[in-house]
Design a protein around this motif. Structure first.
Motif, mmCIF file in Angstrom:
data_model
loop_
_atom_site.group_PDB
_atom_site.id
_atom_site.type_symbol
_atom_site.label_atom_id
_atom_site.label_comp_id
_atom_site.label_asym_id
_atom_site.label_seq_id
_atom_site.Cartn_x
_atom_site.Cartn_y
_atom_site.Cartn_z
ATOM 1 N N ARG A 140 1.184 -0.838 0.454
ATOM 2 C CA ARG A 140 -0.099 0.174 -0.208
ATOM 3 C C ARG A 140 0.945 1.807 0.196
ATOM 4 N N TRP A 141 0.419 2.415 -0.462
ATOM 5 C CA TRP A 141 1.231 3.428 -0.933
ATOM 6 C C TRP A 141 0.650 4.756 0.444
ATOM 7 N N LEU A 142 1.123 5.568 1.002
ATOM 8 C CA LEU A 142 0.270 5.881 1.428
ATOM 9 C C LEU A 142 1.574 7.681 1.347
ATOM 10 N N ASP A 143 0.360 8.475 1.016
ATOM 11 C CA ASP A 143 1.146 9.920 0.951
ATOM 12 C C ASP A 143 1.812 10.689 2.428
ATOM 13 N N HIS A 144 2.951 11.007 2.001
ATOM 14 C CA HIS A 144 3.116 11.299 2.983
ATOM 15 C C HIS A 144 2.053 12.800 3.881
ATOM 16 N N LYS A 145 1.788 13.517 3.417
ATOM 17 C CA LYS A 145 1.074 14.290 3.567
ATOM 18 C C LYS A 145 -0.093 14.159 3.752
ATOM 19 N N ASP A 146 -0.407 13.074 4.258
ATOM 20 C CA ASP A 146 -2.482 12.105 4.462
ATOM 21 C C ASP A 146 -1.205 11.450 6.298
ATOM 22 N N ILE A 147 -0.142 11.799 6.088
ATOM 23 C CA ILE A 147 0.563 11.103 7.218
ATOM 24 C C ILE A 147 0.045 11.813 8.906
ATOM 25 N N VAL A 148 -0.852 11.667 9.304
ATOM 26 C CA VAL A 148 -0.296 12.716 10.844
ATOM 27 C C VAL A 148 -0.161 12.660 11.586
ATOM 28 N N TYR A 149 0.199 11.140 12.297
ATOM 29 C CA TYR A 149 2.029 11.136 12.510
ATOM 30 C C TYR A 149 1.712 9.306 12.977
ATOM 31 N N VAL A 150 3.017 9.590 13.823
ATOM 32 C CA VAL A 150 3.544 7.846 13.423
ATOM 33 C C VAL A 150 3.757 7.409 15.086
ATOM 34 N N GLU A 151 3.513 6.132 15.253
ATOM 35 C CA GLU A 151 3.830 5.778 16.691
ATOM 36 C C GLU A 151 4.724 4.577 17.141
ATOM 37 N N VAL A 152 5.200 4.290 17.470
ATOM 38 C CA VAL A 152 5.614 2.945 17.649
ATOM 39 C C VAL A 152 5.703 2.213 18.978
ATOM 40 N N THR A 153 5.249 0.966 18.578
ATOM 41 C CA THR A 153 4.849 0.119 20.210
ATOM 42 C C THR A 153 5.606 -1.607 20.000
ATOM 43 N N ASN A 154 6.528 -2.014 20.371
ATOM 44 C CA ASN A 154 6.957 -3.189 20.264
ATOM 45 C C ASN A 154 7.244 -3.984 18.420
ATOM 46 N N HIS A 155 8.003 -2.761 18.594
ATOM 47 C CA HIS A 155 8.496 -2.882 17.010
ATOM 48 C C HIS A 155 7.805 -2.588 16.696
ATOM 49 N N TYR A 156 6.252 -2.372 15.972
ATOM 50 C CA TYR A 156 5.436 -2.160 15.132
ATOM 51 C C TYR A 156 5.435 -0.796 14.995
ATOM 52 N N LEU A 157 4.862 -0.185 13.639
ATOM 53 C CA LEU A 157 4.987 0.985 13.580
ATOM 54 C C LEU A 157 3.474 1.878 13.180
ATOM 55 N N ASN A 158 2.576 2.216 13.875
ATOM 56 C CA ASN A 158 1.027 3.174 13.555
ATOM 57 C C ASN A 158 1.004 3.832 12.967
ATOM 58 N N TYR A 159 0.615 4.142 11.806
ATOM 59 C CA TYR A 159 0.523 5.632 10.789
ATOM 60 C C TYR A 159 -1.003 5.839 11.197
ATOM 61 N N HIS A 160 -1.389 6.603 11.902
ATOM 62 C CA HIS A 160 -2.204 7.462 12.073
ATOM 63 C C HIS A 160 -2.797 8.538 10.649
ATOM 64 N N THR A 161 -4.130 8.383 9.897
ATOM 65 C CA THR A 161 -3.810 9.033 8.894
ATOM 66 C C THR A 161 -5.031 10.188 8.444
ATOM 67 N N ALA A 162 -4.737 11.031 7.908
ATOM 68 C CA ALA A 162 -5.402 12.338 7.972
ATOM 69 C C ALA A 162 -7.565 11.621 8.136
ATOM 70 N N ALA A 163 -7.738 10.104 7.154
ATOM 71 C CA ALA A 163 -8.961 10.082 6.719
ATOM 72 C C ALA A 163 -8.862 9.221 8.095
ATOM 73 N N GLY A 164 -8.820 9.545 9.272
ATOM 74 C CA GLY A 164 -8.694 8.599 11.256
ATOM 75 C C GLY A 164 -8.547 6.871 10.661
ATOM 76 N N GLU A 165 -7.318 6.168 10.066
ATOM 77 C CA GLU A 165 -7.195 5.175 10.315
ATOM 78 C C GLU A 165 -6.156 5.080 10.661
ATOM 79 N N LYS A 166 -5.693 3.553 11.085
ATOM 80 C CA LYS A 166 -4.587 3.284 11.835
ATOM 81 C C LYS A 166 -3.918 1.620 10.994
#
Length: 244
Positions: A140-166
């Motif tokens: 899946r390809w994600l535009d940088h501008k659509d990333i609100v923030y990224v958090e790391v948990t136990n070696h996994y990255l959670n991408y929080h997007t402007a569309a409300g996805e994780k």
């Protein structure tokens, strides 16, 4: 793909100057642009197709003024980078309400113009990039501008997007930082990388985002993060918005 620039200015001389400054900057930076000019906000609102990257908008114009036009524009286009052009900086204070990126005071010098437009183009170039996320055997390809923030948990990255996805993928923030523009993203603590375009405020060690999320700023990262935020907004930022 060329950047699309719009100028809304009722003074022909100022309009021509802005156009020449844009062309000069783009020649210096080897960028391709398409420029369209409008002599009134009313004509711009009637004809705008919602496909421009940057808008230079005069505030004081006959007919619909620039600020009123900006409010109408935001009803149909929330992404365009809006830069006000004005004879008095105090008029640009209202720019908060329409998410203005910056303002330029007349008479315009090329030096001031270049400083402010450079920030806008750097933001756009960062936002045009994409990052690849391997998910469930697919890419899946994600535009940088659509990333609100990224958090790391136990070696996994959670991408929080402007569309409300994780979106969750395996990875590390250190590796991710190598692929994100430092002009657009910064760490506020060891667990978060934030897209500064979504910052709405800072209260002490708490970061407020336009999505309503609140993130903690660590003491060790606060100075570096605030410096990055100041560079992004181009002004003093304990208040965390452009310093109109």
């Amino acid at each position: 793909m060329p950047f699309k620039i719009v100028i809304v200015e009722d003074e022909p001389e100022c309009s021509r100057m802005l156009e020449s400054y844009i062309e000069r900057y783009c020649a210096e930076e080897a960028l391709t642009v398409q420029i369209r000019t409008f002599s009134s906000a009313d004509r711009f609102l009637e004809e705008y197709a919602g496909d421009a990257d940057i808008l230079f908008m005069d505030i004081c114009m006959e007919g619909t003024d620039g600020m009123t036009a900006a409010h109408k524009l935001r009803e149909v286009d929330k992404e365009i980078v809006l830069i006000f052009v004005t004879t008095m900086a105090k008029f640009a204070v209202e720019g908060y309400d329409v998410n203005a990126f910056n303002y330029i005071v007349k008479p315009i010098s090329y030096y001031e113009f270049r400083l402010k437009v450079d920030k806008a183009f750097r933001s756009l170039r960062g936002g045009r990039r994409k990052i690849s996320l391997p998910m469930n055997g697919e890419q899946r390809w994600l535009d940088h501008k659509d990333i609100v923030y990224v958090e790391v948990t136990n070696h996994y990255l959670n991408y929080h997007t402007a569309a409300g996805e994780k979106l969750t993928v395996y990875g590390s923030l250190k590796q991710l930082e190598e692929h994100l523009s430092p002009d657009l993203f910064a760490r506020c603590n060891a667990c978060y990388i934030v897209n500064m375009a979504y910052v709405s405020g800072v209260k002490g060690f708490e970061l407020e985002l336009t999505t309503g999320d609140r993130l903690q700023i660590s003491q060790s990262k606060r100075k570096q993060f605030m410096q990055a935020l100041t560079r992004y907004f181009g002004g003093g930022v304990d208040k965390c918005r452009p310093s109109f």
